[in-house]
Design an enzyme around this catalytic site. Structure first.
Site, PDB file in Angstrom:
ATOM      1  N   ARG A  54       6.807 -12.847  30.444  1.00  0.00           N
ATOM      2  CA  ARG A  54       6.740 -11.524  29.809  1.00  0.00           C
ATOM      3  C   ARG A  54       7.648 -10.526  30.524  1.00  0.00           C
ATOM      4  NH1 ARG A  54       2.866  -8.037  30.768  1.00  0.00           N
ATOM      5  NH2 ARG A  54       1.288  -9.653  31.066  1.00  0.00           N
ATOM      6  N   TYR A 107      13.736   0.734   6.290  1.00  0.00           N
ATOM      7  CA  TYR A 107      12.863  -0.432   6.117  1.00  0.00           C
ATOM      8  C   TYR A 107      11.409   0.016   5.945  1.00  0.00           C
ATOM      9  CZ  TYR A 107      10.939  -5.044   6.983  1.00  0.00           C
ATOM     10  OH  TYR A 107      10.273  -6.227   6.855  1.00  0.00           O
ATOM     11  N   ASP A 180      19.396   1.647  13.440  1.00  0.00           N
ATOM     12  CA  ASP A 180      19.061   0.281  13.009  1.00  0.00           C
ATOM     13  C   ASP A 180      20.299  -0.265  12.301  1.00  0.00           C
ATOM     14  OD1 ASP A 180      18.268  -2.028  11.662  1.00  0.00           O
ATOM     15  OD2 ASP A 180      16.277  -1.254  11.162  1.00  0.00           O
ATOM     16  N   LYS A 205      17.515 -11.668  10.996  1.00  0.00           N
ATOM     17  CA  LYS A 205      18.460 -11.620   9.878  1.00  0.00           C
ATOM     18  C   LYS A 205      19.809 -12.227  10.293  1.00  0.00           C
ATOM     19  CE  LYS A 205      14.919  -9.371   8.220  1.00  0.00           C
ATOM     20  NZ  LYS A 205      14.820  -7.916   8.195  1.00  0.00           N
TER      21      LYS A 205
HETATM   22  C1  LIG Z   1      13.858  -6.956   8.398  1.00  0.00           C
HETATM   23  C2  LIG Z   1      14.224  -5.612   8.890  1.00  0.00           C
HETATM   24  C3  LIG Z   1      13.478  -4.985   9.890  1.00  0.00           C
HETATM   25  C4  LIG Z   1      12.243  -5.615  10.483  1.00  0.00           C
HETATM   26  O1  LIG Z   1      12.537  -6.777  11.169  1.00  0.00           O
HETATM   27  P1  LIG Z   1      11.450  -7.955  11.434  1.00  0.00           P
HETATM   28  O2  LIG Z   1      12.216  -8.939  12.204  1.00  0.00           O
HETATM   29  O3  LIG Z   1      10.995  -8.417  10.091  1.00  0.00           O
HETATM   30  O4  LIG Z   1      10.322  -7.315  12.175  1.00  0.00           O
HETATM   31  C5  LIG Z   1      13.901  -3.751  10.334  1.00  0.00           C
HETATM   32  N1  LIG Z   1      14.992  -3.151   9.815  1.00  0.00           N
HETATM   33  C6  LIG Z   1      15.723  -3.718   8.837  1.00  0.00           C
HETATM   34  C7  LIG Z   1      16.908  -3.007   8.328  1.00  0.00           C
HETATM   35  C8  LIG Z   1      15.356  -4.959   8.329  1.00  0.00           C
HETATM   36  O5  LIG Z   1      16.071  -5.507   7.343  1.00  0.00           O
END
Ligand SMILES: *Cc1c(COP(=O)(O)O)cnc(C)c1O
Length: 400
Positions: A54, A107, A180, A205
């Site tokens: 951790r 999101y 983000d 992603k």
């Molecule tokens: C999928 C996504 C998230 C969240 O990510 P997780 O891995 O599902 O927790 C945050 N921001 C954007 C733009 C996303 O496409």
């Protein structure tokens, strides 16, 4: 070196024991320490060695160094999901009683964090059309401590000018800008170079690219990342599993060629859909018709593989199209090598009310496409045949 060399070689260490060509996977929760004095020393200075996963793990650490390199950051942090990264990053720069500003298209679960969770800690907020830096400036309050922007934004692909917003943020003492950058990946944009304080990604992603893990990363200055790691990540505990980190590193080796193909295919699909009689509107920043096309051109090195599409006939038409695609899989998530189709109002953005969605152009007849790296002709043909189903009467309609 340039980025396609860097995704393969940056921060690549040789296995000191057997010379394994691929980095070893250290799938362990703890580490055997040599003696009592060393155990005491390492627990007090966890930067200098591995004690407990951790606090730090060699496999996760290798991923963190690669991410830092690609985002031109001093340091980075790996976490268990994109939301783990977002909540940890946000909580590490704000306090109760402060005010935050965020984009009106973000999101769905990030929206829930800001509108449902943080108000419980007396954090107030303003929701702003962030492609307009003047609107961001107008929303600033003396107790503002954070501006949070998603660009390109999920799902309508709004683009915010990171440089202009960073200038607004930093004109006031103590205000941080978090971006983000999930839809772009480090291959297409580097928010820190444009003045952001922290960049976050859902590594689920494009970074992983193959849909095998959920993961997140934060990158920024050593000072901010150290704080996000300790005490925040240590207390929230949303740590990244070493095997997930290892899989992301395998995926990242092809980040460059994948992103090039995603961009190329998405442009072809967007042009096809823009001229399709069953389509009302295509939201893709690569199209000159997109309202923030010029900003995208300025701050990105490509327009990415994501788009949203308003289909004529609303939700009834969407239902037929989503049931008819054969190459595009009906699945939420994005950034995988294969193409996905989802319905943003009922899937990724169910956390918003219909009124909140309509105000920001997330319409009921809208699908979001994650364009994969298949042959573009097959993707276009698949969408064409699915759209042709809209006017076909279904079996139950015929029997009525
Ligand atoms: C999928 C996504 C998230 C969240 O990510 P997780 O891995 O599902 O927790 C945050 N921001 C954007 C733009 C996303 O496409």
């Amino acid at each position: 070196m340039k980025i396609n060399t860097d995704v393969l070689h940056a921060e690549q260490e040789r296995d000191p024991v057997y010379g394994s060509h691929v980095s070893p996977l250290y799938q362990t929760s703890t580490f055997v320490l040599p003696n009592f004095d060393e155990a005491v020393r390492l627990n007090q200075n966890i930067d200098q060695g591995f004690v407990y996963s951790r606090f730090g793990n060699p496999t996760v650490n290798e991923l963190e160094r690669k991410i830092a390199y690609l985002e031109h950051a001093e340091a980075a942090l790996g976490l268990a999901s994109g939301l783990g990264a977002i909540s940890t990053a946000v909580m590490s720069v704000i306090k109760g009683g402060e005010h935050i500003i965020f984009g009106d298209v973000i999101y769905g679960c990030t929206f829930a964090l800001f509108t449902k969770v943080l108000p419980e800690f007396h954090v107030t907020y303003s929701i702003v059309d962030t492609p307009d830096p003047a609107a961001v400036k107008a929303a600033m309050k003396p107790n503002t401590s954070l501006i949070y922007v998603e660009t390109p934004a999920n799902p309508t692909l709004k683009i915010s000018d990171i440089e202009a917003i960073a200038e607004v943020a930093h004109r006031q003492e103590g205000v941080k800008l978090i971006v983000d950058s999930t839809f772009a990946s480090p291959y297409l944009q580097n928010p820190l170079d444009l003045g952001a304080d922290l960049v976050v990604h859902s590594a689920t992603k494009y970074l992983c690219g193959h849909g095998t893990v959920t993961a997140g990363v934060i990158a920024g200055s050593k000072k901010l990342i150290d704080k996000a790691r300790m005490p925040y990540l240590q207390c929230f505990g949303a740590v990244l599993d070493p095997f997930a980190a290892w899989q992301i590193m395998q995926g990242m080796k092809t980040l460059g060629i994948r992103m090039e193909r995603h961009c190329e295919n998405a442009m072809k699909v967007a042009l096809f859909l823009e001229n399709h009689p069953m389509v009302d509107h295509v939201y893709y920043p690569g199209l000159p018709s997109h309202p923030s096309h010029e900003t995208a051109k300025k701050q990105m090195r490509g327009y990415g593989g994501m788009m949203s599409v308003d289909i004529k006939g609303g939700i009834a038409a969407v239902r037929k199209v989503m049931n008819a695609t054969r190459v595009f899989s009906l699945a939420t998530s994005l950034g995988n090598v294969d193409s996905l189709i989802q319905h943003s109002p009922s899937m990724s953005h169910f956390d918003m009310t219909q009124e909140e969605r309509h105000r920001v152009s997330i319409f009921d007849g809208q699908v979001r496409l994650s364009v994969g790296i298949e042959d573009a002709d097959d993707l276009i043909h698949d969408l064409d045949q699915a759209l042709s189903k809209v006017h076909e009467r279904s079996k139950d309609e015929v029997s009525n």
